[in-house]
Design an enzyme around this catalytic site. Sequence first.
Site, PDB file in Angstrom:
ATOM      1  CE1 TYR A  61      14.485  61.632  -3.611  1.00 25.29           C
ATOM      2  CE2 TYR A  61      14.861  61.108  -1.244  1.00 25.29           C
ATOM      3  CZ  TYR A  61      14.013  61.416  -2.375  1.00 25.29           C
ATOM      4  OH  TYR A  61      12.389  61.755  -2.193  1.00 25.29           O
ATOM      5  CD  GLN A  70       2.347  64.349 -11.169  1.00 25.56           C
ATOM      6  OE1 GLN A  70       1.978  64.226 -10.072  1.00 25.56           O
ATOM      7  NE2 GLN A  70       1.949  64.148 -12.134  1.00 25.56           N
ATOM      8  CG  ASN A  71       8.067  61.752 -14.080  1.00 29.82           C
ATOM      9  OD1 ASN A  71       7.149  61.541 -13.260  1.00 29.82           O
ATOM     10  ND2 ASN A  71       7.979  61.383 -15.234  1.00 29.82           N
ATOM     11  CG  ASP A  91      12.608  60.728 -15.002  1.00 31.12           C
ATOM     12  OD1 ASP A  91      12.659  61.919 -15.636  1.00 31.12           O
ATOM     13  OD2 ASP A  91      11.714  59.651 -14.925  1.00 31.12           O
ATOM     14  CG  HIS A 137       6.914  66.729  -7.609  1.00 31.46           C
ATOM     15  ND1 HIS A 137       6.136  65.800  -7.776  1.00 31.46           N
ATOM     16  CD2 HIS A 137       5.983  67.473  -7.028  1.00 31.46           C
ATOM     17  CE1 HIS A 137       4.808  65.940  -7.539  1.00 31.46           C
ATOM     18  NE2 HIS A 137       4.725  67.177  -6.998  1.00 31.46           N
ATOM     19  CB  CYS A 181      26.869  72.730   2.660  1.00 35.36           C
ATOM     20  SG  CYS A 181      26.860  74.229   1.784  1.00 35.36           S
ATOM     21  N   GLY A 195       0.379  59.170 -17.739  1.00 36.94           N
ATOM     22  CA  GLY A 195       1.348  58.211 -16.947  1.00 36.94           C
ATOM     23  C   GLY A 195       1.295  59.011 -15.411  1.00 36.94           C
ATOM     24  CG  ASN A 219      -2.799  55.773 -16.383  1.00 32.45           C
ATOM     25  OD1 ASN A 219      -2.467  54.493 -16.228  1.00 32.45           O
ATOM     26  ND2 ASN A 219      -2.495  56.557 -15.542  1.00 32.45           N
TER      27      ASN A 219
HETATM   28  P1  OAD Z   1       2.126  57.197  -9.370  1.00 33.60           P
HETATM   29  O1  OAD Z   1       3.073  56.069  -9.309  1.00 33.60           O
HETATM   30  O2  OAD Z   1       1.068  57.501  -8.451  1.00 33.60           O
HETATM   31  O3  OAD Z   1       1.281  56.730 -10.796  1.00 33.60           O
HETATM   32  C1  OAD Z   1       1.762  56.243 -11.862  1.00 33.60           C
HETATM   33  C2  OAD Z   1       0.909  55.860 -13.067  1.00 33.60           C
HETATM   34  O4  OAD Z   1       1.252  55.676 -14.162  1.00 33.60           O
HETATM   35  C3  OAD Z   1      -0.440  55.049 -12.661  1.00 33.60           C
HETATM   36  O5  OAD Z   1      -1.647  55.500 -12.758  1.00 33.60           O
HETATM   37  C4  OAD Z   1      -0.219  53.692 -13.785  1.00 33.60           C
HETATM   38  O6  OAD Z   1      -1.483  53.184 -14.158  1.00 33.60           O
HETATM   39  C5  OAD Z   1       0.529  54.569 -14.910  1.00 33.60           C
HETATM   40  N1  OAD Z   1       1.348  53.759 -15.808  1.00 33.60           N
HETATM   41  C6  OAD Z   1       2.151  52.980 -15.414  1.00 33.60           C
HETATM   42  N2  OAD Z   1       2.621  52.362 -16.688  1.00 33.60           N
HETATM   43  C7  OAD Z   1       2.470  53.294 -17.527  1.00 33.60           C
HETATM   44  C8  OAD Z   1       2.771  53.556 -18.839  1.00 33.60           C
HETATM   45  N3  OAD Z   1       3.675  52.755 -19.419  1.00 33.60           N
HETATM   46  N4  OAD Z   1       2.444  54.445 -19.530  1.00 33.60           N
HETATM   47  C9  OAD Z   1       1.425  55.162 -19.049  1.00 33.60           C
HETATM   48  N5  OAD Z   1       1.057  55.188 -17.769  1.00 33.60           N
HETATM   49  C10 OAD Z   1       1.445  54.361 -17.026  1.00 33.60           C
HETATM   50  O7  OAD Z   1       2.880  58.308 -10.086  1.00 33.60           O
HETATM   51  P2  OAD Z   1       2.495  59.592 -10.086  1.00 33.60           P
HETATM   52  O8  OAD Z   1       1.229  60.081 -10.485  1.00 33.60           O
HETATM   53  O9  OAD Z   1       3.547  60.414 -10.768  1.00 33.60           O
HETATM   54  O10 OAD Z   1       5.913  62.663  -5.358  1.00 33.60           O
HETATM   55  O11 OAD Z   1       2.929  60.351  -8.570  1.00 33.60           O
HETATM   56  C11 OAD Z   1       2.728  61.493  -8.130  1.00 33.60           C
HETATM   57  C12 OAD Z   1       3.773  61.826  -7.209  1.00 33.60           C
HETATM   58  O12 OAD Z   1       3.489  61.191  -5.955  1.00 33.60           O
HETATM   59  C13 OAD Z   1       5.185  61.751  -7.622  1.00 33.60           C
HETATM   60  O13 OAD Z   1       5.639  62.802  -8.226  1.00 33.60           O
HETATM   61  C14 OAD Z   1       5.944  61.686  -6.300  1.00 33.60           C
HETATM   62  C15 OAD Z   1       4.900  60.633  -5.704  1.00 33.60           C
HETATM   63  O14 OAD Z   1       4.914  60.428  -4.439  1.00 33.60           O
HETATM   64  C16 OAD Z   1       6.737  62.987  -4.758  1.00 33.60           C
HETATM   65  O15 OAD Z   1       7.663  62.308  -4.329  1.00 33.60           O
HETATM   66  C17 OAD Z   1       6.564  64.400  -3.959  1.00 33.60           C
END
Ligand code: OAD
Length: 253
Positions: free
Chosen positions: A74, A108-109, A111, A126, A152, A192, A218
């Site tokens: 992390y 879900q990000n 950052d 998240h 801590c 995304g 997407n």
């Molecule tokens: P993913 O990595 O599963 O999906 C990312 C998506 O972004 C994909 O469908 C890509 O096609 C799309 N993508 C890539 N570049 C892009 C761009 N420039 N513009 C728009 N879309 C683009 O990520 P998440 O769906 O966020 O959770 O994943 C969900 C959760 O799974 C995260 O929050 C994390 C992960 O494990 C935890 O860590 C609990």
Amino acid sequence: MTGDPAAQAIPGGLARALSASRLVVFLTGAGISAESGIPTFRQAMTGLWSRFRPEELATPEAFARDPETVWRWYAWRRGLVAATRPNAGHLAIAGLQRHLPASVLVTQNVDGLHQRAGSDPVLELHGNIGRSVCARDRRPVAQADGEKLPACPRCGGPVRPDVVWFGEALPAGVLEQARQAARRCDLFFSVGTSAVVYPAAELAELAAGAGATVVEINPEPTPLTRRARFHLQGPGGVMLPALLQSLEDTQRI
Ligand code: OAD
């Protein structure tokens, strides 16, 4: 109407729905930060889960087994985030929010780039990688960074990032606010995200079920694509500024 070429990527029906909307929900995932240089999770080759095993880094069991390794991973990701900036997609969402009568941003990000782009509030499903908490009682611990696992200051126990790991519950109040917004909105953008991680992925289904127009942004299709009324097939950094331009054009008429 200015006839701006970017805005012409937006179908007329969507531009009209956007300008007539009463409540818009944006749900974002890792893809919106990809153009800032932050890796997504599930993309082949570049995705974090193609290079690392989530069960060794992103579960409470992994942290209990080896907190130092999890903390270091992390810390590395925190460093990646610190070196980036919001991109045109984050900025366009903040711009759209300023023009719309009401909107809710759910991410879900972890950052914090939406906040840096000027969106406030942001419903973080998240957590946030920039915050740390005591692993025992979940109370905030200030200034816990660096490579070495901190203790801590109150109880001496391990400190963990304030993020949600696999197998953990999402912050209940935040999830409830997001669900309510999804049920009430008339326009829902899924931007995304691969739309496979629940309960976040359920929000688009709630919105569609309640009659909202669902839009996906997407470059790739996802399990949501067939339920979405519009699929803007391209990067967020192109499609979201085009949407903002189309809204500005409509409001200028
Ligand atoms: P993913 O990595 O599963 O999906 C990312 C998506 O972004 C994909 O469908 C890509 O096609 C799309 N993508 C890539 N570049 C892009 C761009 N420039 N513009 C728009 N879309 C683009 O990520 P998440 O769906 O966020 O959770 O994943 C969900 C959760 O799974 C995260 O929050 C994390 C992960 O494990 C935890 O860590 C609990």
